[in-house]
Design a protein around this motif. Structure first.
Motif, PDB file in Angstrom:
ATOM      1  N   ASP A 297     -16.903  53.315 -26.714  1.00  0.00           N
ATOM      2  CA  ASP A 297     -16.319  52.349 -27.329  1.00  0.00           C
ATOM      3  C   ASP A 297     -14.851  53.030 -27.900  1.00  0.00           C
ATOM      4  O   ASP A 297     -14.913  54.256 -28.267  1.00  0.00           O
ATOM      5  CB  ASP A 297     -16.812  51.701 -28.670  1.00  0.00           C
ATOM      6  CG  ASP A 297     -17.981  50.867 -28.249  1.00  0.00           C
ATOM      7  OD1 ASP A 297     -17.930  50.139 -27.356  1.00  0.00           O
ATOM      8  OD2 ASP A 297     -19.071  50.583 -29.160  1.00  0.00           O
ATOM      9  N   ILE A 298     -13.840  52.316 -27.858  1.00  0.00           N
ATOM     10  CA  ILE A 298     -12.440  52.770 -28.284  1.00  0.00           C
ATOM     11  C   ILE A 298     -11.899  52.003 -29.030  1.00  0.00           C
ATOM     12  O   ILE A 298     -12.197  50.817 -29.140  1.00  0.00           O
ATOM     13  CB  ILE A 298     -11.530  53.641 -27.074  1.00  0.00           C
ATOM     14  CG1 ILE A 298     -11.183  52.261 -26.187  1.00  0.00           C
ATOM     15  CG2 ILE A 298     -12.208  54.696 -26.310  1.00  0.00           C
ATOM     16  CD1 ILE A 298      -9.814  52.534 -25.434  1.00  0.00           C
ATOM     17  N   SER A 299     -10.754  52.175 -29.810  1.00  0.00           N
ATOM     18  CA  SER A 299     -10.084  51.317 -30.645  1.00  0.00           C
ATOM     19  C   SER A 299      -8.367  51.415 -30.362  1.00  0.00           C
ATOM     20  O   SER A 299      -7.975  52.670 -30.215  1.00  0.00           O
ATOM     21  CB  SER A 299     -10.070  51.556 -32.162  1.00  0.00           C
ATOM     22  OG  SER A 299      -9.256  50.687 -32.733  1.00  0.00           O
ATOM     23  N   LEU A 300      -7.882  50.471 -29.929  1.00  0.00           N
ATOM     24  CA  LEU A 300      -6.309  50.396 -29.861  1.00  0.00           C
ATOM     25  C   LEU A 300      -5.715  49.393 -30.894  1.00  0.00           C
ATOM     26  O   LEU A 300      -5.367  48.407 -30.396  1.00  0.00           O
ATOM     27  CB  LEU A 300      -5.975  50.037 -28.270  1.00  0.00           C
ATOM     28  CG  LEU A 300      -6.408  51.332 -27.198  1.00  0.00           C
ATOM     29  CD1 LEU A 300      -6.345  50.393 -25.869  1.00  0.00           C
ATOM     30  CD2 LEU A 300      -5.795  52.413 -27.385  1.00  0.00           C
ATOM     31  N   SER A 301      -5.986  49.651 -31.813  1.00  0.00           N
ATOM     32  CA  SER A 301      -5.326  48.766 -33.003  1.00  0.00           C
ATOM     33  C   SER A 301      -3.931  48.523 -33.175  1.00  0.00           C
ATOM     34  O   SER A 301      -3.733  47.249 -33.455  1.00  0.00           O
ATOM     35  CB  SER A 301      -6.035  49.149 -34.558  1.00  0.00           C
ATOM     36  OG  SER A 301      -5.340  50.572 -34.582  1.00  0.00           O
ATOM     37  N   SER A 302      -3.353  49.451 -32.835  1.00  0.00           N
ATOM     38  CA  SER A 302      -1.717  48.944 -32.780  1.00  0.00           C
ATOM     39  C   SER A 302      -1.318  48.005 -31.788  1.00  0.00           C
ATOM     40  O   SER A 302      -0.115  47.686 -31.745  1.00  0.00           O
ATOM     41  CB  SER A 302      -1.037  50.351 -32.673  1.00  0.00           C
ATOM     42  OG  SER A 302      -1.108  51.232 -33.874  1.00  0.00           O
TER      43      SER A 302
END
Lengths: 493, 95
Positions: A297-302
């Motif tokens: 799992d990763i996050s690319l919130s921008s």
């Protein structure tokens, strides 16, 4: 060999070992053009039939003599009409350049010619590469070979449709915010946006110079690797081309994905993503896992700011780049009987279509006194945030997998009068352009209407080899098969 | 975002686009809608963040300053809409 569906790399090998003649290959492509082009409208300019056949005969004669053949000898390919080739027009899908003949050949095109490829023609595109459906072409839309009531995507829609329909064995497109990947996804073919700087932009008509990249569209991941290897590498005539040798990706294509860490950002599977597309993309990710990759799992919130940041920054660059079209040195001229300023305005008014004008105005606004800080500079800072998200993600994964497009190919006319809805179709592709990273789309299934769905893989800068290797692993899972329906049946799903 | 017809015309003038009243009105509405949607940019926390530059393309490369044969004289004029000898011809600027 089934020439209509065989990938270019197998045809390349067959030409080289003499099991097929280049003439037969060219004839097969010319037959596809004769059969489908009047309906699909992939091309804005076609090379002469006799000339192509003569060039093919020269390849066959060279082989019979035992001369060494260059790598792409006799392979017919199509170039998007914003990539200049001396001796062919380059309209960029615009009335502004309707009668423009470039005085030189783009580096990427030159490298294909040096490798022996044959250029079948110049493909249709959204005007100056601004659009996601090819409907913004001043010369009429292209139809999707998988459903002729559907758009092929854009802006490299002509290139993607030509490859899907067998009207070229591979094609070059350009990708500023998804313009290779979105049409490749819609047309069931593979497409690569290389790392910014991996392929020379010399001879690519500039839209947004810090985003634009030329890249290949092909019937298979190996075809894409083969073409990328041929066009990549430093070019002294493009100061933004990276000072490193490119290519070599085809050799490592079958290395497998054992131990590869595949990052998945759940942000990309939320609201706005069609359920059938989501299911197919998840099957693609599962195929990577089954082949030995680890899913993390990763996050690319921008990325939620990606669309406004992209459109502000890219339109700002476009407003500067398109200032050159003023009726003085080449292209259209209108209003020359009045003042110089009047000639500029009349030329640009008549020469540019509605979407190009919208983007020039947005870009001019974002750069104008009093607005620059709040809009352009903020967009460029958000660009840094998006790039930082990727950098953090690549600490824990090697590639990122997700959807390429929110839906399958939409209907012609469906979004034509709604620019914002059209912009949203780029939601998954523009982040890679903001960060300058390479990204690949590979077909991974179909929706219930039979329209193709693609998975998008994004990689570290200049790590096209890993990206293409993972794409080949998805392809080997056999989630997508067949070709466009020959009857061009209407889809009503 | 407030963009009215006159503001659209002012921006169009900067961009060397001549808009009539109908076009200006329509484009003002379209720009306002697009910019309204793009206001989301304001929510990004960019405190202390530097504007993006392309770090992946390598540092600005240099090359030797060698005089090369230019094609400018030969075919740069081939596409000119109007020319006089080796010059582009444009409407008179000084009366």
């Amino acid at each position: 060999m089934d020439l209509r569906n065989a990938p270019a790399h197998t045809i390349r090998d067959a030409i080289r070992d003499g099991s097929i003649e280049a003439r037969a290959v060219v004839e097969s492509v010319l037959d596809a053009i004769a059969r489908d082009e009047s309906d699909l409208h992939c091309y804005l300019h076609l090379a002469g039939r006799d000339r192509l056949l003569e060039e093919a005969d020269r390849v066959d004669e060279a082989r019979r003599r035992g001369d060494p053949l260059p790598l792409l000898a006799g392979i017919p390919c199509a170039l998007k009409d914003n990539i200049v080739v001396k001796g062919m027009p380059a309209t960029c899908g615009s009335k502004m350049l309707e009668r423009f003949h470039p005085p030189y050949t783009a580096t990427a095109a030159r490298r294909l010619l040096d490798a022996g490829a044959l250029i079948t023609g110049k493909t249709n595109m959204d005007e100056f590469a601004m659009g996601s459906s090819t409907e913004n072409s001043a010369f009429g839309a292209t139809r999707n070979p998988w459903g002729r009531d559907r758009v092929p995507g854009g802006s490299s829609g002509g290139s993607a449709a030509a490859v899907a329909a067998g009207e070229a064995l591979f094609a070059l497109g350009s990708d500023t915010g998804g313009s290779i990947r979105q049409p490749a996804a819609f047309c069931g073919v593979a497409g690569l946006k290389p790392t910014y700087g991996a392929v020379s932009r010399r001879g690519l008509v500039a839209f947004a110079s810090s985003f634009d990249q030329i890249g290949p569209i092909g019937r298979s991941v190996r075809d894409v690797a083969m073409v990328f290897d041929a066009i990549a590498g430093v070019d002294p005539r493009d100061s933004t081309s990276a000072t490193r040798e490119g290519g070599g990706t085809e050799e490592t294509l079958d290395a497998g994905v054992a131990g590869l860490r595949v990052g998945v950002a759940e942000e990309f599977f939320r609201e706005g993503l069609d359920a059938e597309v989501a299911r197919a993309v998840r099957r693609g990710i599962e195929a990577l896992r089954v082949a030995g990759a680890a899913v993390v799992d990763i996050s690319l919130s921008s990325s939620r700011f990606a669309i406004p940041a992209y459109y502000i920054a890219a339109d700002a660059e476009a407003s500067a780049n398109l200032a050159r079209f003023d009726g003085v040195r080449y292209g259209l001229r209108r209003g020359a009987s009045g003042s110089l300023g009047g000639m500029y305005r009349a030329t640009r008014n008549d020469g540019f279509g509605a979407e190009v004008k919208r983007r020039i105005l947005i870009g001019t606004f974002a750069l104008s006194s009093g607005y620059r800080e709040a809009w352009y500079e903020r967009a460029m800072k958000v660009r840094s945030l998006v790039a930082a998200d990727y950098a953090a993600a690549f600490e824990i994964c090697d590639i990122i997998a997700g959807p390429a497009t929110p839906t399958t190919a939409f209907r012609l006319g469906e979004k034509q009068n709604d620019p914002l809805a059209m912009y949203l179709s780029d939601v998954y592709t523009i982040s890679a352009n903001l960060a300058g990273l390479p990204a690949l789309v590979v077909p991974c299934g179909s929706d219930r209407s039979g329209l193709p769905v693609a998975i998008q893989l994004t990689g570290r800068a200049f790590d096209e080899a890993t990206l293409l290797g993972a794409g080949a692993a998805v392809e080997r899972a056999g989630l997508f098969s067949g070709g466009p329906r020959a009857d061009g049946g209407e889809h009503h799903g | 975002m407030d963009i009215d017809k006159d503001e659209a015309k002012r921006i169009a003038e900067l961009a060397r686009l001549g808009l009539d009243d109908d076009d200006a009105k329509r484009l003002a509405e379209e720009m306002a809608a697009i910019l309204e949607c793009f206001r989301a940019l304001r929510e990004a926390d960019v405190e202390g963040v530097l504007p993006w530059i392309a770090p992946v393309a390598g540092s600005a490369p240099e090359r030797p300053d060698i005089v090369e044969k230019s094609r400018a004289g030969k075919n740069a004029l081939d596409g000119a809409p109007d020319r006089a000898g080796r010059h582009f011809r444009v409407p008179r600027v000084i009366g």
